[in-house]
Write an enzyme that holds these catalytic residues in place. Structure first.
Site, PDB file in Angstrom:
ATOM      1  N   HIS A  17      -2.688   9.386  -2.776  1.00  0.00           N
ATOM      2  CA  HIS A  17      -1.277   9.008  -2.817  1.00  0.00           C
ATOM      3  C   HIS A  17      -0.887   8.255  -4.079  1.00  0.00           C
ATOM      4  O   HIS A  17       0.278   8.310  -4.484  1.00  0.00           O
ATOM      5  CB  HIS A  17      -0.914   8.146  -1.609  1.00  0.00           C
ATOM      6  N   ASN A  18      -1.824   7.539  -4.686  1.00  0.00           N
ATOM      7  CA  ASN A  18      -1.491   6.688  -5.828  1.00  0.00           C
ATOM      8  C   ASN A  18      -2.182   7.084  -7.114  1.00  0.00           C
ATOM      9  O   ASN A  18      -1.935   6.470  -8.144  1.00  0.00           O
ATOM     10  CB  ASN A  18      -1.825   5.228  -5.507  1.00  0.00           C
ATOM     11  N   ARG A  39       5.814  14.471  -4.362  1.00  0.00           N
ATOM     12  CA  ARG A  39       6.391  13.159  -4.014  1.00  0.00           C
ATOM     13  C   ARG A  39       5.522  12.018  -4.542  1.00  0.00           C
ATOM     14  O   ARG A  39       6.036  10.988  -4.988  1.00  0.00           O
ATOM     15  CB  ARG A  39       6.611  13.026  -2.511  1.00  0.00           C
ATOM     16  N   ARG A  48       6.547   9.323  -7.635  1.00  0.00           N
ATOM     17  CA  ARG A  48       6.490   7.866  -7.455  1.00  0.00           C
ATOM     18  C   ARG A  48       5.608   7.211  -8.510  1.00  0.00           C
ATOM     19  O   ARG A  48       5.930   6.129  -9.030  1.00  0.00           O
ATOM     20  CB  ARG A  48       5.997   7.539  -6.045  1.00  0.00           C
ATOM     21  N   GLU A  58      -8.992  -9.785  -8.742  1.00  0.00           N
ATOM     22  CA  GLU A  58      -9.527  -8.746  -9.615  1.00  0.00           C
ATOM     23  C   GLU A  58      -8.560  -7.565  -9.696  1.00  0.00           C
ATOM     24  O   GLU A  58      -8.351  -6.980 -10.763  1.00  0.00           O
ATOM     25  CB  GLU A  58     -10.908  -8.313  -9.115  1.00  0.00           C
ATOM     26  N   GLY A  78     -14.653 -12.168  -4.764  1.00  0.00           N
ATOM     27  CA  GLY A  78     -14.826 -12.636  -3.392  1.00  0.00           C
ATOM     28  C   GLY A  78     -13.944 -11.879  -2.418  1.00  0.00           C
ATOM     29  O   GLY A  78     -14.405 -11.352  -1.419  1.00  0.00           O
ATOM     30  N   SER A  79     -12.646 -11.795  -2.722  1.00  0.00           N
ATOM     31  CA  SER A  79     -11.708 -11.053  -1.874  1.00  0.00           C
ATOM     32  C   SER A  79     -11.271  -9.753  -2.507  1.00  0.00           C
ATOM     33  O   SER A  79     -10.803  -8.851  -1.812  1.00  0.00           O
ATOM     34  CB  SER A  79     -10.465 -11.902  -1.601  1.00  0.00           C
TER      35      SER A  79
END
Length: 161
Positions: free
Chosen positions: A103-104, A138, A142, A76, A71-72
């Site tokens: 970035h991730n 960078r 991370r 999940e 739903g949001s």
């Protein structure tokens, strides 16, 4: 590319539409459920199974990503992030889909099916899949710190209190 998909009842219609769209784009789509509408179903097992499959595929060199719906999208995403090696990002725009990869190096995205029209979701997913992780130092540093904490509970050179 192999795309692992999971949802709960709130995202079932989106999931079916997107599976077809992704298959038409030439991707191998693996559905981790549910197969039938049940308004009382529980998303954690579906999403964890999809995330585990992404992690397993990536461990053996299979190019794979995951998409989970609810739903949001919040629960999940949380469920997927419980799997070692998964970096699941909540996506609500093409910009966040792109940044999740750049970035991730996210390998799973979560989307709120009740928050967006299906046309937007298609755009988010297509952007996520098409965006490579450029490996900028960078961001790689991370991500490595997150992985280190995930496995050891520490980040070398950084205080964790």
């Amino acid at each position: 590319m192999r795309i692992h998909i999971a949802t709960d009842h709130a995202g079932l219609d989106f999931s079916r539409h997107l599976q077809q769209h992704l298959a038409e784009q030439g991707h191998e789509v693996v559905d981790h459920g549910p197969s039938d509408y049940d308004p009382l179903d529980d998303y954690p097992s579906f999403c964890i199974n999809a995330a585990r499959a992404v992690a397993r595929d990536q461990e053996v060199g299979v190019e794979a990503l995951g998409v989970v719906f609810g739903g949001s999208g919040n629960g999940e995403q949380i469920a997927a992030n419980k799997v070692t090696g998964i970096r699941a990002a909540l996506v609500w725009s093409t910009a966040t889909a792109e940044l999740a990869r750049e970035h991730n190096n996210a390998n799973v995205i979560s989307i709120g099916a009740r928050q967006h029209p299906v046309e937007d979701v298609v755009s988010f997913i297509d952007t996520f899949i098409a965006t490579p992780f450029p490996g900028e130092e960078r961001h790689a540093r991370r991500i490595a710190q997150l992985g280190e904490y995930e496995t050891t509970g520490l980040i070398a050179g950084h205080e964790i209190v």
